[in-house]
Design a protein around this motif. Structure first.
Motif, PDB file in Angstrom:
ATOM      1  N   MET A   1       0.850  -1.192   0.000  1.00 21.29           N
ATOM      2  CA  MET A   1       0.000   0.000   0.000  1.00 21.29           C
ATOM      3  C   MET A   1       0.883   1.237   0.000  1.00 21.29           C
ATOM      4  SD  MET A   1      -3.090   1.075   2.554  1.00 21.29           S
ATOM      5  CE  MET A   1      -4.018  -0.361   2.083  1.00 21.29           C
ATOM      6  N   MET A   2       0.429   2.250  -0.680  1.00 20.63           N
ATOM      7  CA  MET A   2       1.207   3.445  -0.884  1.00 20.63           C
ATOM      8  C   MET A   2       1.302   4.273   0.398  1.00 20.63           C
ATOM      9  SD  MET A   2       0.435   5.967  -3.964  1.00 20.63           S
ATOM     10  CE  MET A   2       1.178   7.539  -4.112  1.00 20.63           C
ATOM     11  N   ASN A   3       2.453   4.912   0.599  1.00 27.23           N
ATOM     12  CA  ASN A   3       2.659   5.723   1.798  1.00 27.23           C
ATOM     13  C   ASN A   3       2.319   7.194   1.588  1.00 27.23           C
ATOM     14  OD1 ASN A   3       3.616   3.567   3.333  1.00 27.23           O
ATOM     15  ND2 ASN A   3       5.647   3.758   2.439  1.00 27.23           N
ATOM     16  N   ALA A   4       2.480   7.673   0.366  1.00 29.85           N
ATOM     17  CA  ALA A   4       2.242   9.089   0.117  1.00 29.85           C
ATOM     18  C   ALA A   4       1.725   9.279  -1.297  1.00 29.85           C
ATOM     19  CB  ALA A   4       3.534   9.893   0.308  1.00 29.85           C
ATOM     20  N   PHE A  25      17.093   0.665  -6.806  1.00 31.25           N
ATOM     21  CA  PHE A  25      15.911  -0.108  -6.450  1.00 31.25           C
ATOM     22  C   PHE A  25      16.284  -1.585  -6.458  1.00 31.25           C
ATOM     23  CE2 PHE A  25      13.645   3.341  -9.047  1.00 31.25           C
ATOM     24  CZ  PHE A  25      13.469   4.152  -7.934  1.00 31.25           C
ATOM     25  N   LYS A  26      15.689  -2.340  -5.546  1.00 33.61           N
ATOM     26  CA  LYS A  26      15.873  -3.782  -5.600  1.00 33.61           C
ATOM     27  C   LYS A  26      15.148  -4.338  -6.826  1.00 33.61           C
ATOM     28  CE  LYS A  26      16.646  -4.827  -0.741  1.00 33.61           C
ATOM     29  NZ  LYS A  26      16.292  -5.682   0.410  1.00 33.61           N
ATOM     30  N   LEU A 151       5.697  -2.731  -3.853  1.00 35.83           N
ATOM     31  CA  LEU A 151       4.694  -3.766  -3.608  1.00 35.83           C
ATOM     32  C   LEU A 151       5.308  -5.144  -3.381  1.00 35.83           C
ATOM     33  CD1 LEU A 151       1.924  -2.876  -6.236  1.00 35.83           C
ATOM     34  CD2 LEU A 151       2.023  -2.248  -3.823  1.00 35.83           C
ATOM     35  N   TYR A 152       6.528  -5.348  -3.900  1.00 31.80           N
ATOM     36  CA  TYR A 152       7.092  -6.697  -3.874  1.00 31.80           C
ATOM     37  C   TYR A 152       8.407  -6.812  -3.118  1.00 31.80           C
ATOM     38  CZ  TYR A 152       3.452  -8.073  -7.070  1.00 31.80           C
ATOM     39  OH  TYR A 152       2.222  -8.342  -7.613  1.00 31.80           O
ATOM     40  N   VAL A 153       8.834  -5.752  -2.481  1.00 34.72           N
ATOM     41  CA  VAL A 153      10.058  -5.796  -1.673  1.00 34.72           C
ATOM     42  C   VAL A 153       9.687  -5.520  -0.226  1.00 34.72           C
ATOM     43  CG1 VAL A 153      12.302  -4.732  -1.238  1.00 34.72           C
ATOM     44  CG2 VAL A 153      11.545  -5.111  -3.585  1.00 34.72           C
ATOM     45  N   ASP A 154      10.214  -6.317   0.673  1.00 34.92           N
ATOM     46  CA  ASP A 154       9.923  -6.176   2.096  1.00 34.92           C
ATOM     47  C   ASP A 154      10.345  -4.791   2.579  1.00 34.92           C
ATOM     48  OD1 ASP A 154       9.574  -6.354   4.801  1.00 34.92           O
ATOM     49  OD2 ASP A 154      10.980  -8.019   5.118  1.00 34.92           O
ATOM     50  N   PRO A 155       9.417  -3.970   3.055  1.00 41.98           N
ATOM     51  CA  PRO A 155       9.769  -2.615   3.488  1.00 41.98           C
ATOM     52  C   PRO A 155      10.716  -2.592   4.680  1.00 41.98           C
ATOM     53  CG  PRO A 155       7.527  -3.161   4.149  1.00 41.98           C
ATOM     54  CD  PRO A 155       7.984  -4.255   3.237  1.00 41.98           C
ATOM     55  N   ASP A 156      10.751  -3.687   5.442  1.00 39.71           N
ATOM     56  CA  ASP A 156      11.642  -3.742   6.597  1.00 39.71           C
ATOM     57  C   ASP A 156      13.019  -4.287   6.250  1.00 39.71           C
ATOM     58  OD1 ASP A 156       9.624  -2.796   8.298  1.00 39.71           O
ATOM     59  OD2 ASP A 156       8.805  -4.814   8.547  1.00 39.71           O
TER      60      ASP A 156
END
Length: 426
Positions: A1-4, A25-26, A151-156
């Motif tokens: 989900m988008m942050n901004a 970018f990964k 959407l497909y890379v772990d944000p953490d």
């Protein structure tokens, strides 16, 4: 989900400054993406994104027709991992179309809406109804790539390091020496953790330049790349300083230069997960694996000499990179060994006009400095930290890491080049 809420006011294809480092970018994993567009310009921007190296593993197909076409299409077939749909609608009609799309979507399918309304209330309602991302058209290919990546890379997950590939336009141009000294400058002058990866297995010089003779190195890692992890990486690399690590080549003829492309790519990916900057010292050979690694790097430095062979080969590499890396910054060209006594050479101005890229750096021929450093297993900065050559290398190190502003790609660069070489360009 988008942050901004995304903000972009330029036309499609813009938004990337050739003088700034390419964003890191990964890579997107192996997914299937179906796009449904209402405007040809949007389809063109998506197609340019599909050709990008960061989406190399994804399979993306572009259709025309917008949300209604997507609904009709997916009534007869399973939905992919990700759907991109463009709409110029708003209000009840828009949300009615989204409801119809939701009815034909399989569980787990993600949706990015490309809209023409920069309206926060519309965006919030879309997110409430399950839309994963909203992009306002027009957008650049890199903006779409970033949205898909989120959407497909772990944000953490920790960020990956920037990869900078160094390649010589011809043998003996000094690419390896430049790569090692730039890596040293990033680690020691800028205090940024850096790993130098020497991929020239039979003739690599990283061990010599840093006066190291490790028992194990990159050849051992390439034997079983799937087993390479943080522990094994630490065992196979040389910790030269607290911030600089070396992945050295064996420098023997037991292994030829025909390496496995997947193994090399896996190795670089693992190294990028451990430090902010990875310097890739490419051998002077052209093979499927060298081409693949070069094209996948975040930044590229071409080292050449001011002669006809250097000019021809540099132009060939530059033309290939322009064709295959449209969403990336131009390569950095370093004109090396300028001013050899009694040797005819192509002036920097003419060289730049022929390859259609202004050299980022022009380095004067300085056999005393380079020879002393090579024979002693030292870096140039350790031999003569105040020399113009060292200052130029530090400037290049700042450019590829985004710490220094790159000279503008125009004729105004030539006086800067002249200062580094100690003479004026005509």
């Amino acid at each position: 989900m988008m942050n901004a809420m995304p903000q972009y006011d330029g036309p499609p294809g813009e938004g990337l400054d050739d003088d700034l480092p390419t964003p890191v970018f990964k890579p997107v994993p192996r997914i299937t993406i179906e796009a449904f567009c209402e405007m040809p310009e949007t389809g063109s921007a998506i197609q340019r994104a599909a050709e990008d190296r960061r989406l190399a593993k994804a399979h993306l197909t572009v259709h025309m027709g917008g949300i209604p076409a997507a609904v009709s299409y997916f009534r007869e077939t399973a939905t992919p991992n990700l759907i991109l749909v463009e709409t110029r609608q708003g209000g009840e009609q828009l949300f009615g179309e989204l409801a119809a799309l939701a009815e034909v979507c399989d569980a787990g399918t993600k949706v990015i809406i490309i809209g023409h309304l920069n309206d926060v209330s519309v965006y919030r309602e879309m997110i409430r109804q399950g839309v994963n991302e909203y992009l306002v058209a027009p957008f650049s290919p890199l903006q779409l790539i970033e949205s898909v990546t989120r959407l497909y890379v772990d944000p953490d997950a920790p960020p990956i390091g920037r990869s900078v590939a160094f390649i010589g336009a011809r043998g003996g141009a000094g690419s390896s020496t430049l790569a090692h000294n730039v890596g040293w400058s990033i680690a020691e002058a800028m205090r940024e953790d850096t790993t130098i990866v020497d991929l020239d297995l039979p003739f690599g010089t990283a061990g010599l330049d840093f006066n190291q003779d490790p028992v194990q190195g990159i050849a051992d890692a390439l034997v079983q790349p799937d087993r390479l992890d943080d522990v094994m990486l630490e065992r196979l690399t040389v910790k030269y300083t607290s911030r600089l690590s070396l992945f050295t080549a064996p420098g023997t003829l037991e292994r030829d230069g025909d390496l496995d492309a997947d193994a090399c790519e896996s190795l670089i990916e693992v190294v990028r997960e451990t430090c902010p900057v990875v310097i890739i010292d490419m051998p002077h050979i052209w093979a499927p694996w060298t081409k693949r690694l070069l094209l996948s790097a975040d930044d590229i430095v071409i080292t050449t000499t001011p002669d006809l062979a250097g000019l021809r080969n540099t132009k060939n590499i530059v033309d290939l990179l322009k064709q295959t890396r449209a969403n990336d910054t131009l390569p950095h060209v370093v004109l090396n060994q300028v001013g050899v006594a009694k040797r005819p050479e192509i002036p920097a101005k003419d060289f730049a006009e022929a390859i259609e890229v202004e050299p980022t750096l022009v380095l004067p021929f300085n056999p005393q400095l380079f020879g002393t450093a090579a024979n002693n297993g030292q870096m140039l900065d350790e031999v003569d930290p105040k020399s113009k050559t060292v200052l130029g290398i530090k400037h290049l190190a700042g450019i590829v890491t985004g710490r220094a502003e790159a000279p503008r790609r125009s004729k105004s660069l030539l006086p800067f080049l002249g200062r580094l070489t100690g003479r004026k360009e005509g």
